[in-house]
Design an enzyme around this catalytic site. Sequence first.
Site, short mmCIF file in Angstrom:
data_model
loop_
_atom_site.label_atom_id
_atom_site.label_comp_id
_atom_site.label_asym_id
_atom_site.label_seq_id
_atom_site.Cartn_x
_atom_site.Cartn_y
_atom_site.Cartn_z
CE1 TYR A 5 49.08 66.15 -22.19
CE2 TYR A 5 47.67 68.09 -22.41
CZ TYR A 5 48.92 67.52 -22.27
OH TYR A 5 50.02 68.34 -22.20
CD GLU A 53 51.98 66.42 -20.08
OE1 GLU A 53 52.16 67.05 -21.15
OE2 GLU A 53 52.65 65.42 -19.78
#
Length: 376
Positions: A101, A185
């Site tokens: 992530y 993101e």
Amino acid sequence: MDLYEHQARELFAAHGIVVPRAEVTDSAKEAREIARRLGGRVVVKAQVKTGGRGRAGGVKLAADPAAAELTARQILGMDIKGHRVGKVMVAEPVDIDREFYVSYVLDRAAGGFLAIASAEGGTEIEEIAASRPEAVARIPVDPARGVTSAKAAEIAEAAGLPPRTADVLIRLWEVVTAEDALLVEVNPLVRTTDGRILALDGKVTLDDNARFRRTRRDDEADDAADPLEAAAAARGLNYVKLDGEVGVIGNGAGLVMSTLDVVAGCGARPANFLDIGGGASAQVMADGLSVILSDPAVRSVLVNVFGGITACDTVADGIVRALDTVRLTKPLVVRLDGNNAAQGRAVLDARAHPLVEQVTTMDGAARRAAQLAHAA
Ligand code: GDP
Ligand code: MN
């Protein structure tokens, strides 16, 4: 403005971040053709501006072009958390070794950005952040210095990411600065079984205040926007939907913000923010009223005006003429104060609409609107 995954991946690719080959379509038949072009086996992904598509059944592997068509047919039209799927992205599948992530998000309080990264990316990231916060690194990024290779190495190391991801962290920061993003993101950023680093999913929020600087056209309508906000935007109103029951109209952003607080202080919740600004045209008042009245959650409406350059009688005229075009279905409490307040109140008294009440103070008007909302 939030971007769709397929738009985010275009930005990534433009900045040298590797993404799987993919095409977007609104047709299941075409999904089959795309799958054929990509070699048969594909991943079909719902294009909606919300996360958790995988869990909702919006991300599926298809073994061949025929399966891709069938899968696309299932996913198109699906409802994911209130978002209807209008398009799917058909992507070349990748064999995942590890999922990471990485994100940069604007940290308003700090006046900078925050890099958030974890070696345990994928669909469970929210749970991991909650249950094992130590697995998620949070590193402040000074926007004036940006993400240098030293900074990228620091982020990768803090999160336990392979050193090779530093290059992606640098390029992702370029996306932030070059595109005026508030959030970028990648979840998951993956290492494939053959050792490549790829962005498999992307979420980007662009700063609307920088729209004038962008050459890229925002060609896709923002279908994720609230329908009331969309209706208000079409009428050029400065409206934000909130989740309460007292509709609010005022002149001047500061006054409207305080009105929201006072409504909340009276034990009710504002249904919206709406600043009609300096002018007080009947058209703006009518447009504002019709948007607010079309909100099924609204039970009463509070108009709070402090007459300055725009005098209260002009605003009252606007309200009276708006009442000719909009059928008032909910009680309206009006507080007029400031320049020509007495004349304004007289105009509304003369109209004597059964659903319109006047209260001379802001607190009193908010209390009355709250009371009417609770009684409704
Ligand atoms: P999200 O659920 O909305 O975040 O959608 P993602 O695009 O992140 O997909 C969810 C999950 O599906 C990912 O975390 C992956 O585990 C999996 N996935 C997506 N694309 C592929 C792929 O090409 N190959 C494999 N094996 N898994 C994939
Ligand atoms: Mn994802």
